[in-house]
Design a protein around this motif. Structure first.
Motif, mmCIF file in Angstrom:
data_model
loop_
_atom_site.group_PDB
_atom_site.id
_atom_site.type_symbol
_atom_site.label_atom_id
_atom_site.label_comp_id
_atom_site.label_asym_id
_atom_site.label_seq_id
_atom_site.Cartn_x
_atom_site.Cartn_y
_atom_site.Cartn_z
ATOM 1 N N THR A 40 0.885 -1.194 0.136
ATOM 2 C CA THR A 40 0.142 0.108 -0.052
ATOM 3 C C THR A 40 0.786 1.444 0.026
ATOM 4 O OG1 THR A 40 -0.285 -0.025 2.424
ATOM 5 C CG2 THR A 40 -1.900 -1.017 1.198
ATOM 6 N N ARG A 41 2.275 1.249 0.196
ATOM 7 C CA ARG A 41 3.069 2.454 0.487
ATOM 8 C C ARG A 41 4.370 1.919 0.491
ATOM 9 N NH1 ARG A 41 5.045 2.767 5.663
ATOM 10 N NH2 ARG A 41 3.618 1.918 7.231
ATOM 11 N N GLY A 60 -3.016 -3.433 -10.178
ATOM 12 C CA GLY A 60 -2.321 -2.209 -9.671
ATOM 13 C C GLY A 60 -1.251 -1.783 -10.838
ATOM 14 N N ASN A 61 -0.506 -0.477 -10.752
ATOM 15 C CA ASN A 61 0.026 -0.008 -11.649
ATOM 16 C C ASN A 61 1.704 -0.662 -11.689
ATOM 17 O OD1 ASN A 61 -1.855 1.462 -12.859
ATOM 18 N ND2 ASN A 61 -1.777 2.964 -11.180
ATOM 19 N N ARG A 64 8.272 -0.746 -7.802
ATOM 20 C CA ARG A 64 9.739 -0.273 -7.916
ATOM 21 C C ARG A 64 10.305 -0.737 -6.632
ATOM 22 N NH1 ARG A 64 9.795 4.327 -10.423
ATOM 23 N NH2 ARG A 64 10.042 3.342 -12.518
ATOM 24 N N ASP A 77 6.018 -3.633 -13.909
ATOM 25 C CA ASP A 77 4.991 -2.553 -13.895
ATOM 26 C C ASP A 77 4.086 -2.956 -15.301
ATOM 27 O OD1 ASP A 77 6.606 -2.404 -16.285
ATOM 28 O OD2 ASP A 77 6.803 -0.249 -16.277
ATOM 29 N N LEU A 96 3.683 1.922 -7.626
ATOM 30 C CA LEU A 96 3.546 2.911 -8.515
ATOM 31 C C LEU A 96 2.021 3.302 -8.603
ATOM 32 C CD1 LEU A 96 5.731 1.400 -11.363
ATOM 33 C CD2 LEU A 96 6.468 2.897 -9.649
ATOM 34 N N ASN A 97 1.600 4.741 -8.155
ATOM 35 C CA ASN A 97 0.385 5.240 -8.308
ATOM 36 C C ASN A 97 -0.643 4.477 -7.804
ATOM 37 O OD1 ASN A 97 1.681 7.513 -9.670
ATOM 38 N ND2 ASN A 97 1.372 6.054 -11.664
ATOM 39 N N GLY A 98 -0.335 3.916 -6.365
ATOM 40 C CA GLY A 98 -1.268 3.273 -5.753
ATOM 41 C C GLY A 98 -1.294 1.783 -5.473
#
Length: 177
Positions: A40-41, A60-61, A64, A77, A96-98
């Motif tokens: 999540t983060r 998800g996106n 990394r 990705d 990445l973005n969410g």
């Protein structure tokens, strides 16, 4: 043969110690382990000394992974992508973005064993499998005389290798071979 049909949303999640995600354990065999991590983060990854890790993107996106050593990051990705790395490599993972869900296959380092492989309509499994995980699209498959329609997040797992016949392919899946 003990073939299990698992729907990922029914598998209980265990929180990470650092609070940055959860893990759903799918199977733990003497020589390999398969789980799904929800990230999540950004957060440090747990160290798994002596293990070799393979990771594939489910939802998800992407994510990394930044090695603490300053080496170039590892990027996952695309669904169907696979990254491989040593379990004792100190890493920080950043979605990445969410939020993302990633499939994790771990086995002893330096030994042959199960591998994570991307499956597409152009690259259908020909060898016996230990697992099959639908990622995108619906997959109609047969094992022996049993028919399954697998939606994204549906998983077939076995302790012993099984043959899979694809009747109708979805877009992307992962196989544990």
């Amino acid at each position: 043969m003990t073939l299990r049909h698992i729907r990922l949303h029914t598998v209980p999640a265990s929180p990470w110690k650092n609070g940055a995600g959860t893990t759903r354990l799918l199977t733990e065999q003497p020589e390999w382990r398969l789980s799904v991590a929800s990230i999540t983060r950004p957060a440090p990854f747990s160290s798994f000394a002596g293990l070799f890790r393979q990771m594939g993107l489910l939802t998800g996106n992407g994510v990394r992974l930044f090695p603490v050593s300053g080496a170039p990051p590892l990027l996952l990705d695309q669904p169907g992508g696979v990254i491989r790395f040593s379990g004792d490599l100190p890493l920080t993972g950043a979605p990445l973005n969410g939020p993302v869900d990633v499939l994790n296959l771990m086995r002893p380092d330096g030994r042959t064993g199960p591998d994570l492989t991307a499956i597409t309509p152009e690259n259908l499994p020909s060898d016996a499998l230990l697992g099959f995980i639908a990622v995108e699209g619906h997959w109609d498959v047969m094992t022996g005389q049993q028919h399954y329609t697998l939606a994204p997040g549906d998983i077939l797992l076995s302790e012993i290798p099984f043959k899979l016949t694809v009747l109708k392919a979805g877009q992307i899946a992962y196989a544990v071979t």
